[in-house]
Design a protein around this motif. Structure first.
Motif, PDB file in Angstrom:
ATOM      1  N   UNK A 190       1.225  -1.325   0.354  1.00 39.83           N
ATOM      2  CA  UNK A 190       0.149  -0.042   0.248  1.00 39.83           C
ATOM      3  C   UNK A 190       0.831   1.492  -0.235  1.00 39.83           C
ATOM      4  N   UNK A 191       1.854   1.406   0.706  1.00 41.37           N
ATOM      5  CA  UNK A 191       3.194   2.343   0.612  1.00 41.37           C
ATOM      6  C   UNK A 191       3.528   2.493  -0.235  1.00 41.37           C
ATOM      7  N   UNK A 192       3.968   1.298  -1.296  1.00 43.32           N
ATOM      8  CA  UNK A 192       4.318   1.965  -2.610  1.00 43.32           C
ATOM      9  C   UNK A 192       3.411   2.291  -3.350  1.00 43.32           C
ATOM     10  N   UNK A 193       2.144   1.874  -3.294  1.00 46.55           N
ATOM     11  CA  UNK A 193       1.654   2.653  -4.288  1.00 46.55           C
ATOM     12  C   UNK A 193       0.919   3.634  -4.312  1.00 46.55           C
ATOM     13  N   UNK A 194       1.078   4.245  -2.422  1.00 44.36           N
ATOM     14  CA  UNK A 194       0.808   5.674  -2.373  1.00 44.36           C
ATOM     15  C   UNK A 194       2.106   6.804  -2.222  1.00 44.36           C
ATOM     16  N   UNK A 195       2.792   6.190  -2.361  1.00 42.02           N
ATOM     17  CA  UNK A 195       4.800   7.854  -2.336  1.00 42.02           C
ATOM     18  C   UNK A 195       4.214   8.382  -3.460  1.00 42.02           C
ATOM     19  N   UNK A 196       4.851   9.362  -3.121  1.00 38.05           N
ATOM     20  CA  UNK A 196       4.901  10.275  -3.843  1.00 38.05           C
ATOM     21  C   UNK A 196       6.281  10.711  -4.404  1.00 38.05           C
ATOM     22  N   UNK A 197       6.725  11.243  -5.574  1.00 40.64           N
ATOM     23  CA  UNK A 197       8.211  11.606  -5.924  1.00 40.64           C
ATOM     24  C   UNK A 197       8.714  12.178  -4.655  1.00 40.64           C
ATOM     25  N   UNK A 198       8.085  12.963  -4.103  1.00 38.45           N
ATOM     26  CA  UNK A 198       8.746  14.017  -3.082  1.00 38.45           C
ATOM     27  C   UNK A 198       9.228  13.223  -1.761  1.00 38.45           C
ATOM     28  N   UNK A 199       8.804  11.984  -1.624  1.00 43.24           N
ATOM     29  CA  UNK A 199       8.585  10.644   0.098  1.00 43.24           C
ATOM     30  C   UNK A 199       9.444   9.708  -0.462  1.00 43.24           C
ATOM     31  N   UNK A 200       9.663   9.118   0.794  1.00 47.31           N
ATOM     32  CA  UNK A 200      10.350   7.835   1.087  1.00 47.31           C
ATOM     33  C   UNK A 200       9.451   7.055   2.264  1.00 47.31           C
ATOM     34  N   UNK A 201      10.015   5.605   2.063  1.00 44.14           N
ATOM     35  CA  UNK A 201       9.054   4.889   2.621  1.00 44.14           C
ATOM     36  C   UNK A 201      10.138   4.195   3.979  1.00 44.14           C
TER      37      UNK A 201
END
Length: 124
Positions: free
Chosen positions: A78-89
């Motif tokens: 879910x986090x991989x599908x949600x993440x924006x280009x300026x964010x990190x998991x």
């Protein structure tokens, strides 16, 4: 946002604005994504560590018990599908969190302005 522990008082004030990703008692730090605005889907940039001011004066109204909507923990997919280009998991043994790549909000604004001006220079 300041580092510390998220309080139910602050989360209760943020909940009408959108979806929360942190629970009461979670440790938070600057740059951590704590929620999503319901209007445009951008990140909530607020201080979830704000505590209620305690005074010796009695209030006319009673203190209401705070009821928060339960937060569903992130799955890695879910986090991989949600993440924006300026964010990190950020993945730890107990949690999956989202955070900004540039943690300082002032530097993040400067970088976004610089990026926009670089694009404008490139187009001209």
């Amino acid at each position: 946002m300041s580092s510390g522990t998220a309080t139910s008082y602050a989360l209760n004030m943020m909940e009408p604005r959108g979806r929360l990703f942190v629970r009461n008692g979670d440790d938070v730090y600057p740059g951590m994504v704590v929620g999503e605005l319901s209007k445009d889907g951008s990140d909530l940039e607020v201080n979830p560590t704000k505590a209620k001011q305690l005074t010796n004066i009695r209030a006319a109204g009673k203190d209401e018990t705070i009821r928060l909507t339960p937060v569903k923990p992130w799955a890695l997919e879910e986090a991989i599908a949600y993440v924006n280009p300026d964010e990190a998991i950020e993945v730890t043994p107990t949690q999956v969190r989202l955070r900004k790549q540039i943690l300082d909000p002032l530097r993040r604004k400067q970088f976004s302005r610089k990026r926009v001006s670089d694009i404008e220079d490139f187009l001209n």
